[in-house]
Design an enzyme around this catalytic site. Structure first.
Site, short mmCIF file in Angstrom:
data_model
loop_
_atom_site.label_atom_id
_atom_site.label_comp_id
_atom_site.label_asym_id
_atom_site.label_seq_id
_atom_site.Cartn_x
_atom_site.Cartn_y
_atom_site.Cartn_z
CG ASP A 12 -2.98 8.46 7.72
OD1 ASP A 12 -3.93 9.12 7.06
OD2 ASP A 12 -2.26 8.04 7.39
N GLY B 87 -6.16 4.65 6.84
CA GLY B 87 -6.29 3.55 5.76
C GLY B 87 -4.76 2.58 6.00
CG ASP C 157 -5.28 7.06 1.82
OD1 ASP C 157 -5.53 6.81 2.81
OD2 ASP C 157 -4.25 7.58 1.44
CD GLN D 51 -2.48 7.48 -2.23
OE1 GLN D 51 -1.77 6.94 -3.71
NE2 GLN D 51 -2.38 7.55 -0.89
N GLY E 253 1.13 7.92 -1.25
CA GLY E 253 1.92 6.87 -1.95
C GLY E 253 2.99 7.41 -2.09
CG ASP F 114 2.91 12.60 8.64
OD1 ASP F 114 2.42 12.71 7.12
OD2 ASP F 114 2.82 10.92 9.12
#
Ligand code: GUN
Length: 400
Positions: free
Chosen positions: A98, A101, A152, A195, A222, A272
């Site tokens: 990842d 962010g 992001d 998003q 999100g 995940d």
């Protein structure tokens, strides 16, 4: 429907007749893996409480690690010097990282965000750091993960329309910058992240713009951040059909059994979440018959197995006689914990034994990886809806 280019690509095998759920494979430089799949989380380059040998035995395919944590400690350049993350942590299957962010927003102090990136103080020694789309790519290039996520902005679900719109559009620009920076497309794949919270037009704009970039895979971000399950399904209902059918689709941060099935029904291939290991080491077991809070005094003298549905400890139960004099725990696919009682695990948790966290974390991952395995079979047999009913009934959702 198969796209064979770049480091990571999706091979479609079957579409479930009644729901449209996908059964496929993801090809990576570190092997080919079956979807739908669940990726255990190894934030700092280790799945908490579960070693690599066990992870493989219980059917882990991809694992997830975090750019932010490995950057802060021990540093991406150190890991590059060691030969990359696979070699450093001794994991020869696929790794997804990842972008950082999400963690910057949940862990660091004094965050400041603008178009260029995020400035913050890290949670380990308070040093000031700057994370941009390019820095996130440089770190992930150094780590050498098979799948890298674009940077992001992780935003609360219930923000104003204008806030979410600005943030989503900035994440799109960041995806573009990440793609411009990325030079190792033959060994590492960059996924974009859709998003837009609960706003259909914003999710649509995000998905359509990312799809135009022709990235090798797409995530939906999100979600699972406090909105209801009905709400999450609503967003997936209008978002998933916008994503290409010939590429992997990943829903970030989801592990509740009902949500896994409901999202697969809507076309998700990869998941995940820290949930199984996090709740496990705190003493909650995920079992086929629902959650078991093992510290509860009712388990003090419960000599029944940790999870009575033993068959799913191993997808191919292996008889010890096949293996001559091997001890039970040397038999591949056989858990050394298979015959232990709830009473024993209750005792280990009360006595603060390290083994307690290990057993519970491994158990929960076994449960989830097995659930995914069964789900793949249910898709192949066009019986996903029956499977959903059975799992929900047994887990106890229908009683809530
Ligand atoms: N993990 C769970 N949700 C998200 C998200 O929206 N973005 C990123 N980068 N990681 C996540």
């Amino acid at each position: 429907m198969t796209q064979q280019k770049g480091a990571v690509w999706y091979e479609h095998l079957h579409t479930e007749k009644h729901t449209g759920a996908r059964r496929g494979r993801i090809h990576t430089p570190h092997g080919t893996f079956e979807t739908p799949m669940f990726m255990p989380v190894g934030t700092q380059g280790a799945v908490k409480g579960v070693n690599n040998k066990t992870l493989k035995e219980i059917g882990s395919q991809f694992i997830l690690a975090n750019t932010y944590h490995l950057w802060v400690r021990p540093g991406d350049e150190l890991i590059a010097e060691a030969g990359g993350l696979h070699k450093y942590m001794g994991w020869d299957q696929a790794i997804l990282t990842d972008s950082g962010g999400f963690q910057v927003f949940s862990l660091s102090d004094s965050r400041k965000l603008d178009e260029s990136g995020a400035t913050f103080r890290n949670h380990v020694n308070g040093d000031k750091m700057f994370l941009s789309p390019e820095v996130a790519m440089r770190i992930q290039n150094n780590l050498g993960s098979d799948v890298m996520m674009q940077l992001d902005e992780a935003i609360p679900y219930f923000e104003t329309y204008d806030y979410i719109k600005d943030s989503m559009q900035r994440s799109l620009r960041w995806a573009d910058r990440a793609q411009q920076y990325h030079k190792k497309t033959d060994t590492q794949a960059l996924f974009g992240i859709v998003q837009g919270a609960g706003f259909r037009d914003l999710r649509t704009e995000s998905a359509q713009e990312l799809v135009k970039m022709d990235l090798p895979g797409y995530a939906v971000g999100g979600l699972s951040v406090g909105e209801s399950k009905v709400e999450m399904n609503r967003v997936l209902d209008f978002t998933m059909p916008l994503l290409p059918e010939d590429k992997p689709r990943y829903l970030m941060g989801v592990a509740a059994p009902d949500s896994l099935i409901d999202s697969v029904i809507r076309g998700v291939d990869m998941f995940d979440c820290v949930l199984p290991t996090r709740v496990g080491r705190k003493g909650t077991l995920m079992t086929r018959r629902g959650r078991v809070v093992i510290k509860n005094s009712k388990y003090k003298k419960d000599f029944s197995p940790i999870d009575p549905d033993l068959e799913y400890y191993s997808k191919n139960p292996i008889r010890t006689e096949q293996f001559g004099n091997l001890a039970q725990y040397d038999v591949p696919g056989y858990s050394p914990y298979q015959n232990l009682s709830r009473s024993y695990l209750h005792h280990l948790f009360n006595a603060n034994e390290l083994l307690a966290a290990e057993i519970a974390s491994e158990h929960n991952l076994r449960y989830l990886l097995n659930l995914m395995e069964e789900m793949r079979t249910a898709i192949e047999n066009d019986q996903l809806l029956e499977f959903r009913e059975r799992v929900l009934e047994e887990y106890g959702y229908n009683k809530e």
